[in-house]
Design an enzyme around this catalytic site. Sequence first.
Site, PDB file in Angstrom:
ATOM      1  N   ILE A   1       9.806  29.268  -4.921  1.00 57.42           N
ATOM      2  CA  ILE A   1       9.294  30.615  -4.647  1.00 57.42           C
ATOM      3  C   ILE A   1      10.337  31.696  -4.916  1.00 57.42           C
ATOM      4  O   ILE A   1       9.993  32.882  -4.933  1.00 57.42           O
ATOM      5  CB  ILE A   1       8.770  30.748  -3.201  1.00 57.42           C
ATOM      6  CG1 ILE A   1       9.860  30.410  -2.179  1.00 57.42           C
ATOM      7  CG2 ILE A   1       7.533  29.884  -2.998  1.00 57.42           C
ATOM      8  CD1 ILE A   1       9.457  30.727  -0.738  1.00 57.42           C
TER       9      ILE A   1
ATOM     10  N   PRO B   1      23.849  24.452  19.946  1.00 58.05           N
ATOM     11  CA  PRO B   1      24.134  25.852  20.262  1.00 58.05           C
ATOM     12  C   PRO B   1      22.860  26.691  20.273  1.00 58.05           C
ATOM     13  O   PRO B   1      21.994  26.545  19.408  1.00 58.05           O
ATOM     14  CB  PRO B   1      25.065  26.284  19.121  1.00 58.05           C
ATOM     15  CG  PRO B   1      25.633  25.016  18.573  1.00 58.05           C
ATOM     16  CD  PRO B   1      24.568  23.989  18.752  1.00 58.05           C
TER      17      PRO B   1
ATOM     18  N   THR C   1       6.293  30.998  12.936  1.00 56.31           N
ATOM     19  CA  THR C   1       6.610  30.153  14.079  1.00 56.31           C
ATOM     20  C   THR C   1       6.737  30.986  15.353  1.00 56.31           C
ATOM     21  O   THR C   1       7.049  32.183  15.302  1.00 56.31           O
ATOM     22  CB  THR C   1       7.940  29.409  13.835  1.00 56.31           C
ATOM     23  OG1 THR C   1       8.343  28.730  15.019  1.00 56.31           O
ATOM     24  CG2 THR C   1       9.048  30.386  13.451  1.00 56.31           C
ATOM     25  N   ASP C   2       6.536  30.335  16.500  1.00 54.07           N
ATOM     26  CA  ASP C   2       6.745  31.032  17.772  1.00 54.07           C
ATOM     27  C   ASP C   2       8.221  31.248  18.074  1.00 54.07           C
ATOM     28  O   ASP C   2       8.571  32.027  18.968  1.00 54.07           O
ATOM     29  CB  ASP C   2       6.077  30.284  18.928  1.00 54.07           C
ATOM     30  CG  ASP C   2       6.586  28.860  19.134  1.00 54.07           C
ATOM     31  OD1 ASP C   2       7.464  28.407  18.370  1.00 54.07           O
ATOM     32  OD2 ASP C   2       6.088  28.194  20.059  1.00 54.07           O
ATOM     33  N   GLU C   3       9.099  30.599  17.313  1.00 56.11           N
ATOM     34  CA  GLU C   3      10.532  30.735  17.580  1.00 56.11           C
ATOM     35  C   GLU C   3      11.051  32.145  17.319  1.00 56.11           C
ATOM     36  O   GLU C   3      12.134  32.509  17.793  1.00 56.11           O
ATOM     37  CB  GLU C   3      11.315  29.698  16.776  1.00 56.11           C
ATOM     38  CG  GLU C   3      10.978  28.277  17.189  1.00 56.11           C
ATOM     39  CD  GLU C   3      11.847  27.233  16.519  1.00 56.11           C
ATOM     40  OE1 GLU C   3      13.076  27.437  16.445  1.00 56.11           O
ATOM     41  OE2 GLU C   3      11.299  26.211  16.067  1.00 56.11           O
TER      42      GLU C   3
ATOM     43  N   TYR D   1      17.482  29.912  11.662  1.00 61.32           N
ATOM     44  CA  TYR D   1      16.119  29.631  11.211  1.00 61.32           C
ATOM     45  C   TYR D   1      15.142  30.681  11.717  1.00 61.32           C
ATOM     46  O   TYR D   1      14.394  31.291  10.942  1.00 61.32           O
ATOM     47  CB  TYR D   1      15.684  28.241  11.678  1.00 61.32           C
ATOM     48  CG  TYR D   1      14.181  28.046  11.626  1.00 61.32           C
ATOM     49  CD1 TYR D   1      13.487  28.145  10.428  1.00 61.32           C
ATOM     50  CD2 TYR D   1      13.454  27.791  12.791  1.00 61.32           C
ATOM     51  CE1 TYR D   1      12.110  27.998  10.376  1.00 61.32           C
ATOM     52  CE2 TYR D   1      12.079  27.637  12.749  1.00 61.32           C
ATOM     53  CZ  TYR D   1      11.403  27.739  11.549  1.00 61.32           C
ATOM     54  OH  TYR D   1      10.043  27.598  11.502  1.00 61.32           O
TER      55      TYR D   1
ATOM     56  N   LYS E   1      12.830  33.535   9.693  1.00 65.38           N
ATOM     57  CA  LYS E   1      11.366  33.628   9.766  1.00 65.38           C
ATOM     58  C   LYS E   1      10.939  34.992  10.311  1.00 65.38           C
ATOM     59  O   LYS E   1       9.926  35.555   9.866  1.00 65.38           O
ATOM     60  CB  LYS E   1      10.810  32.507  10.638  1.00 65.38           C
ATOM     61  CG  LYS E   1      10.894  31.129  10.008  1.00 65.38           C
ATOM     62  CD  LYS E   1      10.107  31.016   8.707  1.00 65.38           C
ATOM     63  CE  LYS E   1       8.606  31.081   8.937  1.00 65.38           C
ATOM     64  NZ  LYS E   1       7.858  30.848   7.667  1.00 65.38           N
TER      65      LYS E   1
ATOM     66  N   LEU F   1       3.433  28.679   3.213  1.00 64.54           N
ATOM     67  CA  LEU F   1       4.065  27.775   4.166  1.00 64.54           C
ATOM     68  C   LEU F   1       5.442  27.303   3.711  1.00 64.54           C
ATOM     69  O   LEU F   1       6.147  26.635   4.479  1.00 64.54           O
ATOM     70  CB  LEU F   1       3.179  26.553   4.422  1.00 64.54           C
ATOM     71  CG  LEU F   1       1.835  26.816   5.101  1.00 64.54           C
ATOM     72  CD1 LEU F   1       0.702  26.774   4.093  1.00 64.54           C
ATOM     73  CD2 LEU F   1       1.582  25.829   6.227  1.00 64.54           C
TER      74      LEU F   1
ATOM     75  N   THR G   1      15.593  30.984   0.889  1.00 53.74           N
ATOM     76  CA  THR G   1      14.200  30.552   0.762  1.00 53.74           C
ATOM     77  C   THR G   1      13.273  31.401   1.618  1.00 53.74           C
ATOM     78  O   THR G   1      12.266  31.934   1.141  1.00 53.74           O
ATOM     79  CB  THR G   1      14.067  29.072   1.149  1.00 53.74           C
ATOM     80  OG1 THR G   1      14.800  28.275   0.221  1.00 53.74           O
ATOM     81  CG2 THR G   1      12.605  28.632   1.128  1.00 53.74           C
TER      82      THR G   1
END
Length: 346
Positions: free
Chosen positions: A58, A286, A130-132, A155, A159, A79, A98
Amino acid sequence: MKILVTGGAGFIGSAVVRLAVSRGHEVVNLDALTYAANPANVAPVADSPLYRFEHADIRDRAALDRIFAEHAPDAVMHLAAESHVDRSIDGPAAFMETNVTGTFHLLEAARSYWLAKGRPDTFRFHHVSTDEVFGSLGETGLFTEETAYDPRSPYSASKAASDHLVRAWGETYGLPVVLSNCSNNYGPYHFPEKLIPVVILNALHGQPIPVYGAGRNVRDWLYVEDHADALLTVLQDGALGRSYNIGGNNERANIDLVRDLCAILDRLRPDAAPHGDLITFVADRPGHDLRYAIDASRIRDELGWQPSVTLQEGLERTVRWYLENEDWWRPLLSRDGVGTRLGIGS
């Protein structure tokens, strides 16, 4: 409908591909086939006349433009992402490239295609997140679609950035976007670096089952096939510019989840000693978020979707799948990072 699915050889993406094809949609699967992707994930539909595969990244704008022009999709389900928190701690650059830069190029390719087509009202760009991105909850409370972003890992930060890009392209350029943020997924075809497959495979090999800290971190678990169903629902029926939280209504502390899996394995594949004896507490990673929990009332009330698989049923299905599909997971054990401790930090 013809759907361009990015990351369709990954865990969640392949579930979307399999379900979409089974429902009669044409699917173009765009995947770079990085370490966590596996063409075997889409083997059940690979010979269908409704399925096409494009090996592309991508971040490659020229490849994206060619794929849009050649396949003329009605919708995009995005996704493709680097998604393992531990790997993001050790090597954040790949996550920025990415998840952020790649999403930017995909948005621009989609916008160029949409404009060339005359800005059709029927086009959709569905960004899967994501909910993160919401950070960490205490012992009470739920993430809603209005929860402020508070990412805690490379991460989740990547996102969160991609979510903001998608909203900006919707507001600034009018690109028809919808978004969704999901809780932790599990089920068949899960790459063996995440918690549930690690527990299953380590137990089968009589190896220590690592549990971070005291195992009290809580997650809301969503069966991947339920998630795929929810994603197609959002794509087809979600309101433009709207975001939808997707959860399984299955909160469980990590240690309790691990013990549930060990109990299932004791019943289905008994060993000389209980599998729970293999549980080993290891140093926490961590920035480990304490608790995630999703309020999925919007998707239930507006779109009529709710999960159909209970956690106990889903865990049973998942364990049975791994027991019956050693030919799928065995080759993956030699891939980079599998079976080693990642995300220790410095």
